[in-house]
Design a protein around this motif. Structure first.
Motif, PDB file in Angstrom:
ATOM      1  N   THR A  20       9.323   4.839   7.430  1.00  0.00           N
ATOM      2  CA  THR A  20       9.085   4.667   5.994  1.00  0.00           C
ATOM      3  C   THR A  20       7.830   5.422   5.578  1.00  0.00           C
ATOM      4  N   LEU A  21       6.776   5.302   6.377  1.00  0.00           N
ATOM      5  CA  LEU A  21       5.531   6.006   6.056  1.00  0.00           C
ATOM      6  C   LEU A  21       5.737   7.521   6.098  1.00  0.00           C
ATOM      7  N   ILE A  22       6.506   8.004   7.052  1.00  0.00           N
ATOM      8  CA  ILE A  22       6.795   9.438   7.125  1.00  0.00           C
ATOM      9  C   ILE A  22       7.537   9.889   5.876  1.00  0.00           C
ATOM     10  N   ALA A  23       8.563   9.126   5.482  1.00  0.00           N
ATOM     11  CA  ALA A  23       9.348   9.491   4.298  1.00  0.00           C
ATOM     12  C   ALA A  23       8.494   9.466   3.030  1.00  0.00           C
ATOM     13  N   VAL A  24       7.660   8.448   2.877  1.00  0.00           N
ATOM     14  CA  VAL A  24       6.797   8.357   1.697  1.00  0.00           C
ATOM     15  C   VAL A  24       5.781   9.505   1.695  1.00  0.00           C
ATOM     16  N   THR A  25       5.216   9.812   2.848  1.00  0.00           N
ATOM     17  CA  THR A  25       4.244  10.907   2.957  1.00  0.00           C
ATOM     18  C   THR A  25       4.901  12.239   2.601  1.00  0.00           C
ATOM     19  N   GLN A  26       6.108  12.477   3.125  1.00  0.00           N
ATOM     20  CA  GLN A  26       6.828  13.709   2.800  1.00  0.00           C
ATOM     21  C   GLN A  26       7.103  13.797   1.302  1.00  0.00           C
ATOM     22  N   ARG A  27       7.572  12.710   0.749  1.00  0.00           N
ATOM     23  CA  ARG A  27       7.927  12.696  -0.678  1.00  0.00           C
ATOM     24  C   ARG A  27       6.683  12.903  -1.539  1.00  0.00           C
ATOM     25  N   LEU A  28       5.604  12.239  -1.195  1.00  0.00           N
ATOM     26  CA  LEU A  28       4.359  12.368  -1.945  1.00  0.00           C
ATOM     27  C   LEU A  28       3.832  13.797  -1.873  1.00  0.00           C
ATOM     28  N   LYS A  55       4.278  10.294  -8.743  1.00  0.00           N
ATOM     29  CA  LYS A  55       3.151  10.389  -7.810  1.00  0.00           C
ATOM     30  C   LYS A  55       2.415   9.054  -7.748  1.00  0.00           C
ATOM     31  N   GLY A  56       2.248   8.393  -8.882  1.00  0.00           N
ATOM     32  CA  GLY A  56       1.589   7.085  -8.907  1.00  0.00           C
ATOM     33  C   GLY A  56       2.367   6.035  -8.137  1.00  0.00           C
ATOM     34  N   ARG A  57       3.689   6.017  -8.319  1.00  0.00           N
ATOM     35  CA  ARG A  57       4.522   5.053  -7.590  1.00  0.00           C
ATOM     36  C   ARG A  57       4.468   5.321  -6.088  1.00  0.00           C
ATOM     37  N   LEU A  58       4.563   6.583  -5.710  1.00  0.00           N
ATOM     38  CA  LEU A  58       4.533   6.931  -4.288  1.00  0.00           C
ATOM     39  C   LEU A  58       3.172   6.650  -3.660  1.00  0.00           C
ATOM     40  N   ALA A  61       3.066   3.044  -2.933  1.00  0.00           N
ATOM     41  CA  ALA A  61       3.887   2.733  -1.753  1.00  0.00           C
ATOM     42  C   ALA A  61       3.174   3.174  -0.482  1.00  0.00           C
ATOM     43  N   TYR A  62       2.544   4.330  -0.512  1.00  0.00           N
ATOM     44  CA  TYR A  62       1.789   4.845   0.639  1.00  0.00           C
ATOM     45  C   TYR A  62       0.662   3.875   1.000  1.00  0.00           C
ATOM     46  N   ALA A  63      -0.064   3.433  -0.012  1.00  0.00           N
ATOM     47  CA  ALA A  63      -1.178   2.498   0.227  1.00  0.00           C
ATOM     48  C   ALA A  63      -0.667   1.187   0.815  1.00  0.00           C
ATOM     49  N   ARG A  64       0.469   0.697   0.304  1.00  0.00           N
ATOM     50  CA  ARG A  64       1.048  -0.550   0.836  1.00  0.00           C
ATOM     51  C   ARG A  64       1.431  -0.389   2.311  1.00  0.00           C
ATOM     52  N   GLU A  65       2.104   0.710   2.630  1.00  0.00           N
ATOM     53  CA  GLU A  65       2.524   0.934   4.019  1.00  0.00           C
ATOM     54  C   GLU A  65       1.318   1.049   4.943  1.00  0.00           C
ATOM     55  N   MET A  66       0.298   1.757   4.504  1.00  0.00           N
ATOM     56  CA  MET A  66      -0.903   1.900   5.328  1.00  0.00           C
ATOM     57  C   MET A  66      -1.588   0.549   5.529  1.00  0.00           C
ATOM     58  N   LEU A  84       4.783   9.411  16.075  1.00  0.00           N
ATOM     59  CA  LEU A  84       3.374   9.629  15.750  1.00  0.00           C
ATOM     60  C   LEU A  84       3.083  11.116  15.576  1.00  0.00           C
ATOM     61  N   ARG A  85       3.727  11.970  16.365  1.00  0.00           N
ATOM     62  CA  ARG A  85       3.557  13.422  16.245  1.00  0.00           C
ATOM     63  C   ARG A  85       4.090  13.900  14.877  1.00  0.00           C
ATOM     64  N   ILE A  86       5.251  13.376  14.482  1.00  0.00           N
ATOM     65  CA  ILE A  86       5.836  13.735  13.181  1.00  0.00           C
ATOM     66  C   ILE A  86       4.937  13.241  12.056  1.00  0.00           C
ATOM     67  N   LEU A  87       4.450  12.008  12.183  1.00  0.00           N
ATOM     68  CA  LEU A  87       3.555  11.458  11.153  1.00  0.00           C
ATOM     69  C   LEU A  87       2.289  12.291  11.031  1.00  0.00           C
ATOM     70  N   LYS A  88       1.745  12.699  12.167  1.00  0.00           N
ATOM     71  CA  LYS A  88       0.521  13.513  12.151  1.00  0.00           C
ATOM     72  C   LYS A  88       0.779  14.850  11.449  1.00  0.00           C
ATOM     73  N   ARG A  89       1.899  15.487  11.742  1.00  0.00           N
ATOM     74  CA  ARG A  89       2.249  16.766  11.096  1.00  0.00           C
ATOM     75  C   ARG A  89       2.419  16.588   9.587  1.00  0.00           C
ATOM     76  N   GLU A  90       3.150  15.547   9.190  1.00  0.00           N
ATOM     77  CA  GLU A  90       3.388  15.307   7.760  1.00  0.00           C
ATOM     78  C   GLU A  90       2.093  14.944   7.039  1.00  0.00           C
ATOM     79  N   THR A  91       1.234  14.199   7.705  1.00  0.00           N
ATOM     80  CA  THR A  91      -0.054  13.840   7.100  1.00  0.00           C
ATOM     81  C   THR A  91      -0.917  15.079   6.914  1.00  0.00           C
ATOM     82  N   SER A  92      -0.872  16.000   7.857  1.00  0.00           N
ATOM     83  CA  SER A  92      -1.627  17.247   7.738  1.00  0.00           C
ATOM     84  C   SER A  92      -1.122  18.075   6.547  1.00  0.00           C
TER      85      SER A  92
END
Length: 156
Positions: A20-28, A55-58, A61-66, A84-92
């Motif tokens: 979920t966090l990966i999807a929200v991060t990608q979408r954001l 962007k505000g809604r996402l 959602a990002y803050a809630r997941e974190m 975790l590797r995918i999350l790190k890439r998407e976060t970057s």
């Protein structure tokens, strides 16, 4: 403008907190990059309203997941090494989009402030009374300043 579609699922399993966090991060990141493109193309700011709302809604959602992950042992407690590797890439990628967004907004703010200052300086210049002496070497009488009209052209 319609909402942008969510990216294809990165992970085939049922979505857990990491997915979920990966999807929200990608979408954001996608929405922020679209807004950056909008800012670069110098389109009307009002046209970006749907992106800003999404962007505000996402972001919420990002803050809630974190927050959920932080309270429950961090991201390592929820995902395997691949996730975790995918999350790190998407976060970057997300951080890169945010840095670009910040620079674009700072540039727009500086331009806007410059325009406002230039208009204010011109109004002040037009309202200044002539300095010097009047009849019989007396200082000129102070007259109340006349209102200065300001006309802005608006493209609709």
């Amino acid at each position: 403008m319609t909402a942008l579609a969510l990216p294809d699922a990165v992970l085939p399993d049922a979505p857990g907190p990491i997915q979920t966090l990966i999807a929200v991060t990608q979408r954001l990141a996608t929405v922020i990059m679209a807004e950056n493109d909008h800012l670069r193309s110098r389109k009307r700011p009002a046209d970006a309203r749907p992106m800003i709302e999404e962007k505000g809604r996402l972001a919420a959602a990002y803050a809630r997941e974190m927050e959920v992950m932080r309270k429950n042992g961090g991201v390592r407690a929820f995902g395997n090494a691949n996730e975790l590797r995918i999350l790190k890439r998407e976060t970057s990628l997300f951080q890169t989009a945010l840095d670009d967004h910040r620079k674009l907004l700072e540039r727009a703010r500086a331009i806007t402030e410059g325009i406002i200052k230039a208009v204010g300086d011109e109004v002040t210049r037009q309202n200044q009374s002539a300095m010097g002496y009047g009849k019989n070497a007396a200082p000129p009488r102070q007259r109340s300043a006349q209102p200065t009209s300001l006309t802005l052209n608006q493209v609709v």
